[in-house]
Design an enzyme around this catalytic site. Structure first.
Site, PDB file in Angstrom:
ATOM      1  N   TYR A 101      -6.250   1.069   2.394  1.00 19.99           N
ATOM      2  CA  TYR A 101      -5.378   2.305   1.872  1.00 19.99           C
ATOM      3  C   TYR A 101      -5.766   2.294   0.552  1.00 19.99           C
ATOM      4  O   TYR A 101      -5.525   0.893  -0.233  1.00 19.99           O
ATOM      5  CB  TYR A 101      -4.173   2.839   2.114  1.00 19.99           C
ATOM      6  CG  TYR A 101      -3.990   3.048   3.615  1.00 19.99           C
ATOM      7  CD1 TYR A 101      -4.542   4.164   4.216  1.00 19.99           C
ATOM      8  CD2 TYR A 101      -3.138   2.559   4.535  1.00 19.99           C
ATOM      9  CE1 TYR A 101      -4.373   4.138   5.519  1.00 19.99           C
ATOM     10  CE2 TYR A 101      -2.922   2.587   5.791  1.00 19.99           C
ATOM     11  CZ  TYR A 101      -3.688   3.685   6.222  1.00 19.99           C
ATOM     12  OH  TYR A 101      -3.384   3.858   7.628  1.00 19.99           O
ATOM     13  N   HIS A 155      -2.837   8.525   1.711  1.00 18.50           N
ATOM     14  CA  HIS A 155      -1.600   7.647   1.682  1.00 18.50           C
ATOM     15  C   HIS A 155      -0.870   7.984   0.153  1.00 18.50           C
ATOM     16  O   HIS A 155      -0.438   7.183  -0.276  1.00 18.50           O
ATOM     17  CB  HIS A 155      -2.291   6.258   1.806  1.00 18.50           C
ATOM     18  CG  HIS A 155      -0.994   5.519   2.624  1.00 18.50           C
ATOM     19  ND1 HIS A 155       0.021   4.669   2.166  1.00 18.50           N
ATOM     20  CD2 HIS A 155      -1.164   5.181   3.995  1.00 18.50           C
ATOM     21  CE1 HIS A 155       0.527   4.395   3.282  1.00 18.50           C
ATOM     22  NE2 HIS A 155      -0.105   4.444   4.236  1.00 18.50           N
TER      23      HIS A 155
HETATM   24 MG    MG Z   1      -0.980   7.985   7.267  1.00 16.67          MG
END
Ligand code: MG
Length: 404
Positions: free
Chosen positions: A162, A212
């Site tokens: 992320y 995210h």
């Molecule tokens: Mg997620």
């Protein structure tokens, strides 16, 4: 004849596998006066696991012993307000553990799986999405192709973890250690990734991406707009819960579908987004909102507003929690897709009756309740390790704290 009463409420903690602090599972077991009749519920909040245990074992158990386990709604409302101050992930997870266990008990009493209690199936199995990432564009493409070859129709693609994996700009002298990411470099890399994947794979596969909450709001709006031509199935958690008003700008700019809500814990967080049709998929973490009773109400409201479900399904949900997701998935007319992390072998052994995955679809057990059990002796062999989370100590390139 009087029905069963609740005789015992307690938590069972376990961390199956290699002692990973991110897989500390909490299950609530509600036992009744009827021999052999008990229920299991997911109360997994891995980051604050012992806090949830305290709420259940010290506060909810004495509140609930002696009550009728079939009065699920009454118990949900009672537990929800019992501390006067309410909501939040610790108390909601404790409530969820009890709530799911009561649905399990009701199903066993009725001799029916939970999805039957909710109205029965709209579909036999729930389509899942898998997570494909890699350090290079070619690695991500290869991983996506592998999932496609295994029959998956929905794949979430991430270049790096992320926030991406780009070279970081220099930090100031003395910057704190932490999990650094660069929002600007990340945002550029996402467009490059989906240029590559659509060029290589065409538009026949449903691609997803998880931001995210790692962008400044206006950068998030721009990314959603730039990704419109790539026709994602959805873009996940584009904004943090604190900045959801920016979804109005996203809607004005593009038709990229929005999936939101794994961090939500309170009705006030999701209701305005659904009412105004600012999101396309609701993806709450069911134990963090208070269990099946809470999720069912969200599902119904979303159905009325044309919003689909995509419940959060990461590794730090117990198999009981995953079963709850799947029972809702197969009955909900407005089901969208189910996130699927997959079970460890030891989890399947520890929780007999786990939902089964075949060719991109997950199937619930057809036995009463969740149709599952928990091997407590095996669970005891995998105690929860203590430790401090590293990945949530996120920082921006200038060294300042950031959303993880
Ligand atoms: Mg997620």
């Amino acid at each position: 004849m009087a029905g069963p009463t609740i005789t015992r409420v307690r938590t069972i903690a376990t961390s199956p596998g290699e002692g990973n602090i991110q897989r500390r599972l909490i299950v609530v077991k509600v036992e009744t006066s009827e021999p052999g009749l008990y229920g299991l519920g997911c109360a997994t909040f891995t980051q604050r696991h012992s806090a949830v245990r305290t709420v259940v074992d010290e506060f909810l158990a004495p509140l609930l012993v002696g009550r009728d386990p079939c009065r699920i709604e009454d118990i949900w409302q009672t537990v929800h307000v019992n501390a006067y101050w309410r909501s939040g992930p610790v108390m909601n997870n404790a409530l969820s553990g009890v709530d799911m266990a009561l649905w399990d008990i009701l199903g066993k009493l009725a001799g029916l799986p939970v999805y039957q209690l909710l109205g029965g199936k709209c579909r036999e199995g729930a389509a899942v999405y898998r997570h494909a990432d890699g350090a290079t564009l070619e690695q991500v493409e290869e991983r996506v192709r592998q999932f496609m070859a295994q029959g998956y129709q929905y794949i979430r693609a991430q270049w790096g973890g992320y926030g991406g994996r780009q070279a970081l700009p220099a930090a100031p002298d003395g910057a704190m250690p932490g999990a650094y990411y660069d929002p600007a470099g990340y945002a550029r890399s996402v467009v490059t990734l989906f240029d590559h994947l659509r060029e290589a794979l065409g538009f026949g596969v449903n691609l997803l991406h998880d931001v995210h909450e790692r962008l400044a709001p206006i950068e998030a709006v721009r990314l959603a707009k730039l990704l419109e031509p790539h026709r994602l199935f959805f873009l996940e958690d584009l904004l943090p819960p604190e900045q959801v008003d920016w979804f109005r700008l996203v809607r004005q700019q593009c038709t990229t579908p929005m999936a939101m809500g794994e961090l939500f814990v309170n009705t006030q967080e999701w209701r305005p987004l659904v009412e105004e049709r600012l999101i396309d998929f609701i993806r709450c973490h069911i134990s963090a909102i208070g269990g099946l009773t809470a999720a069912r109400k969200i599902q119904v409201m979303c159905e009325l507003m044309g919003v689909r479900t995509a419940w959060h399904g990461p590794g730090d949900v117990s198999p009981i929690g995953h079963a709850c997701n799947v029972h809702l998935d197969v009955m909900a007319p407005n089901f969208g897709v189910q996130e699927w992390a997959g079970f460890l072998d030891v989890e399947r052994e520890m929780f007999p009756g786990c939902p089964e995955l075949r060719d991109g679809y997950v199937y619930p057990n057809d036995k009463p309740g969740w149709g599952m059990d928990m091997d407590e002796a095996l669970a005891a062999k995998y105690p929860c390790p203590e430790g401090v989370l590293e990945w949530t100590q996120a920082r921006l390139p200038d060294g300042s704290p950031a959303y993880p």
